[in-house]
Design a protein around this motif. Sequence first.
Motif, mmCIF file in Angstrom:
data_model
loop_
_atom_site.group_PDB
_atom_site.id
_atom_site.type_symbol
_atom_site.label_atom_id
_atom_site.label_comp_id
_atom_site.label_asym_id
_atom_site.label_seq_id
_atom_site.Cartn_x
_atom_site.Cartn_y
_atom_site.Cartn_z
ATOM 1 N N GLY A 120 55.556 28.536 28.939
ATOM 2 C CA GLY A 120 57.002 27.739 29.142
ATOM 3 C C GLY A 120 57.811 28.372 30.172
ATOM 4 N N LYS A 121 57.157 29.468 30.947
ATOM 5 C CA LYS A 121 58.147 29.874 32.022
ATOM 6 C C LYS A 121 57.616 29.862 33.272
ATOM 7 N N TYR A 124 57.782 35.715 35.760
ATOM 8 C CA TYR A 124 57.930 34.354 34.797
ATOM 9 C C TYR A 124 59.408 34.253 34.443
ATOM 10 N N PHE A 125 60.068 33.229 34.458
ATOM 11 C CA PHE A 125 61.431 33.073 33.890
ATOM 12 C C PHE A 125 61.461 31.702 33.152
ATOM 13 N N SER A 126 62.159 31.851 32.025
ATOM 14 C CA SER A 126 62.518 30.603 31.351
ATOM 15 C C SER A 126 63.630 29.988 31.963
ATOM 16 N N LEU A 127 63.932 28.640 31.796
ATOM 17 C CA LEU A 127 65.228 28.040 32.730
ATOM 18 C C LEU A 127 66.487 28.551 32.529
ATOM 19 N N ASP A 128 66.684 29.356 31.192
ATOM 20 C CA ASP A 128 68.152 29.813 31.059
ATOM 21 C C ASP A 128 68.112 31.408 31.459
ATOM 22 N N GLU A 129 67.164 31.675 31.985
ATOM 23 C CA GLU A 129 67.314 33.126 32.638
ATOM 24 C C GLU A 129 66.968 33.332 34.019
ATOM 25 N N ILE A 130 67.059 32.069 34.892
ATOM 26 C CA ILE A 130 66.656 32.067 36.277
ATOM 27 C C ILE A 130 67.679 33.063 37.050
#
Length: 208
Positions: A83-84, A172-178
């Motif tokens: 999911g990242k 790898y990053f989640s959308l809220d930690e770009i």
Amino acid sequence: MNKNTDPRWLEWAKELQFIAQAGLTYSRDPFDIERFERIREISAEIMSHQSDLPIEKVKELFCNETGFQTPKLDTRAAIFNDGKILLVKEKAGVWSMPGGWVDVNQSIKTNTEKEVKEEAGLDVKAVRLIALQDRNLHNVPPYAYNVCKAFVLCEVTGGSFQSNIETTESSYFSLDEIPALAEEKNNKEQIAMCFAAYLDENWKVPFD
């Protein structure tokens, strides 16, 4: 409106450059060629005056093509794990999706896979087109030439990151930690679009 923030001058200069290059490509009359060369010179002078770039630099960046002028093509790879999304850190300290200009001997698919290998060290398979965008409608600052950006969903088949001449790190990053992005190449809205496409098996490809 301040002249340097009015986007019309850039469009005028681009159109003059396009007209001049087409004329130089197809004209055979020496007097017409001379006129088209002057039109191209005027387009470079506009760019130099408005951007404060030296005229020599403008000619190198803006007036260096031959043949009929078409948009440049850029590919960006969307690679997901748990999911990242995968981003690579550039030498300047900002992050981007792996990608770059399409080489003359590559397709969108092969170029995307090649850029991922070069920038992220991963072997991938390009599996699905996410979007085709007109760069100047989505990214800043505006360029003096048009770019078509292809976002491509990829699956990892092997490999691992190796530091290289373009990137220093991958993660790898989640959308809220770009992290801080290379906005001229990709922005958070484009990354969010890639997340949406990744999660939607029936994704319909948007194009400008």
